[in-house]
Design a protein around this motif. Structure first.
Motif, mmCIF file in Angstrom:
data_model
loop_
_atom_site.group_PDB
_atom_site.id
_atom_site.type_symbol
_atom_site.label_atom_id
_atom_site.label_comp_id
_atom_site.label_asym_id
_atom_site.label_seq_id
_atom_site.Cartn_x
_atom_site.Cartn_y
_atom_site.Cartn_z
ATOM 1 N N GLY A 31 98.803 29.269 42.842
ATOM 2 C CA GLY A 31 99.641 28.450 41.831
ATOM 3 C C GLY A 31 99.033 28.925 40.360
ATOM 4 N N VAL A 32 100.254 28.701 39.612
ATOM 5 C CA VAL A 32 99.938 28.889 37.984
ATOM 6 C C VAL A 32 100.721 27.661 37.531
ATOM 7 C CG1 VAL A 32 100.374 30.229 36.124
ATOM 8 C CG2 VAL A 32 99.757 31.227 38.113
ATOM 9 N N ASP A 33 99.926 27.089 36.334
ATOM 10 C CA ASP A 33 100.469 25.839 35.586
ATOM 11 C C ASP A 33 100.278 26.896 34.278
ATOM 12 O OD1 ASP A 33 100.532 24.055 37.551
ATOM 13 O OD2 ASP A 33 98.445 23.579 37.327
ATOM 14 N N LEU A 34 101.263 26.469 33.532
ATOM 15 C CA LEU A 34 101.526 27.128 32.110
ATOM 16 C C LEU A 34 101.759 26.259 31.167
ATOM 17 C CD1 LEU A 34 101.803 29.786 30.783
ATOM 18 C CD2 LEU A 34 104.248 29.754 31.114
ATOM 19 N N THR A 35 101.157 26.155 30.059
ATOM 20 C CA THR A 35 101.335 24.819 28.824
ATOM 21 C C THR A 35 102.594 25.362 28.229
ATOM 22 O OG1 THR A 35 100.222 26.496 27.290
ATOM 23 C CG2 THR A 35 98.982 24.658 28.365
ATOM 24 N N PRO A 36 103.298 24.345 27.657
ATOM 25 C CA PRO A 36 104.577 24.755 26.984
ATOM 26 C C PRO A 36 104.550 25.714 26.001
ATOM 27 C CG PRO A 36 104.024 22.155 27.132
ATOM 28 C CD PRO A 36 102.903 22.998 27.455
ATOM 29 N N ASP A 37 103.645 25.737 25.315
ATOM 30 C CA ASP A 37 103.604 26.989 24.322
ATOM 31 C C ASP A 37 103.233 28.311 24.753
ATOM 32 O OD1 ASP A 37 100.843 26.468 24.532
ATOM 33 O OD2 ASP A 37 100.491 25.882 22.792
ATOM 34 N N TYR A 38 102.983 28.382 26.011
ATOM 35 C CA TYR A 38 102.444 29.635 26.783
ATOM 36 C C TYR A 38 101.297 30.184 26.410
ATOM 37 C CZ TYR A 38 107.256 30.250 28.278
ATOM 38 O OH TYR A 38 108.621 29.995 28.836
ATOM 39 N N ALA A 39 100.392 29.227 25.766
ATOM 40 C CA ALA A 39 99.018 29.759 24.929
ATOM 41 C C ALA A 39 98.100 29.638 26.417
ATOM 42 C CB ALA A 39 98.677 28.754 24.073
ATOM 43 N N HIS A 40 98.154 28.916 27.278
ATOM 44 C CA HIS A 40 97.176 28.882 28.411
ATOM 45 C C HIS A 40 97.956 28.875 29.765
ATOM 46 C CE1 HIS A 40 93.887 28.222 25.358
ATOM 47 N NE2 HIS A 40 94.725 27.339 24.611
ATOM 48 N N ALA A 41 97.222 29.352 30.692
ATOM 49 C CA ALA A 41 97.798 29.683 31.975
ATOM 50 C C ALA A 41 96.591 29.176 32.974
ATOM 51 C CB ALA A 41 98.251 30.690 32.646
ATOM 52 N N THR A 42 96.756 28.263 33.775
ATOM 53 C CA THR A 42 95.675 27.626 34.715
ATOM 54 C C THR A 42 96.030 28.381 36.275
ATOM 55 O OG1 THR A 42 95.100 25.614 33.591
ATOM 56 C CG2 THR A 42 94.351 26.014 35.872
ATOM 57 N N VAL A 43 95.130 29.350 36.446
ATOM 58 C CA VAL A 43 95.285 29.907 37.859
ATOM 59 C C VAL A 43 94.750 29.400 38.944
ATOM 60 C CG1 VAL A 43 95.524 32.453 38.807
ATOM 61 C CG2 VAL A 43 95.925 32.172 36.263
ATOM 62 N N HIS A 44 95.339 28.900 39.853
ATOM 63 C CA HIS A 44 94.646 28.119 40.893
ATOM 64 C C HIS A 44 94.610 29.227 42.101
ATOM 65 C CE1 HIS A 44 95.133 24.254 39.362
ATOM 66 N NE2 HIS A 44 96.459 24.909 38.793
ATOM 67 N N PHE A 45 93.264 29.346 42.694
ATOM 68 C CA PHE A 45 93.051 30.298 43.628
ATOM 69 C C PHE A 45 92.360 29.661 44.759
ATOM 70 C CE2 PHE A 45 89.291 30.458 41.295
ATOM 71 C CZ PHE A 45 88.102 30.652 42.301
ATOM 72 N N SER A 46 92.423 30.378 45.917
ATOM 73 C CA SER A 46 91.661 29.919 47.300
ATOM 74 C C SER A 46 90.988 31.267 47.721
ATOM 75 C CB SER A 46 92.555 29.541 48.335
ATOM 76 O OG SER A 46 93.537 30.467 48.685
ATOM 77 N N VAL A 47 90.028 31.147 48.414
ATOM 78 C CA VAL A 47 89.334 32.426 48.750
ATOM 79 C C VAL A 47 88.459 32.105 50.019
ATOM 80 C CG1 VAL A 47 87.056 31.578 47.723
ATOM 81 C CG2 VAL A 47 87.432 34.003 48.156
ATOM 82 N N LEU A 48 88.753 33.309 51.075
ATOM 83 C CA LEU A 48 87.898 33.143 52.169
ATOM 84 C C LEU A 48 86.631 33.891 52.472
ATOM 85 C CD1 LEU A 48 90.945 33.003 54.558
ATOM 86 C CD2 LEU A 48 89.672 31.052 54.046
#
Length: 156
Positions: A31-48
């Motif tokens: 998943g990706v969460d983006l701040t309203p001003d597009y300055a920061h994106a939090t990228v959620h990841f999983s790994v095996l």
């Protein structure tokens, strides 16, 4: 397509095809969460495999590649501000696996505690635990064939 969905798709593709860091194994962008001003994106990841050592190593690799990924995202996605990428481990897949294991364990304990219902074995428990076929069958009338609900019937 929404910007967060586009970023999700592009970042996942770039990690898979462009990042050559050996610390990155089977990484999935969840998943990706983006701040309203597009300055920061939090990228959620999983790994095996999802052990602490692998997660920490993957996180180091993703953080090292974040500037490179940001520059590639900036070339591929046309938005007024290319967000700074922040990576966060998504443990939901591991929690789901753990929940499944706990459910299986509980079911096996229940089966060990109750190996057979005496009432069911004598036929007295049929009202308590109906057979799937008899529970879904419709009563037959003269000239009709009984079929489970939802099954196709062909009356010739």
């Amino acid at each position: 397509m929404r910007v967060t969905e586009l970023l999700h798709q592009e970042i996942a593709e770039l990690i898979r095809t462009e990042v050559k860091d050996p610390r990155l194994g089977l990484v999935t962008v969840t998943g990706v969460d983006l701040t309203p001003d597009y300055a920061h994106a939090t990228v959620h990841f999983s790994v095996l495999p999802d052990d602490d050592e692998r997660v920490a190593e993957t996180l180091r690799g993703l953080r090292a590649a974040s500037g490179f990924l940001r520059s590639l995202v900036g070339r591929r996605v046309r938005i007024h501000t290319t967000p700074e990428l922040h990576f966060v481990h998504d443990a939901s897949a591991q929690r789901g696996i753990e929940m499944g294991r706990l459910i299986d364990e509980a079911n096996s304990r229940r089966a060990a505690d109750d190996p057979g219902d005496v009432a069911t074995d004598t036929g007295e428990g049929s009202a308590k635990r109906p057979d799937s076929a008899s529970a879904s069958a419709t009563p037959a009338t003269a000239g009709q064939v009984s079929a489970p609900v939802g099954a196709a019937r062909h009356d010739d």
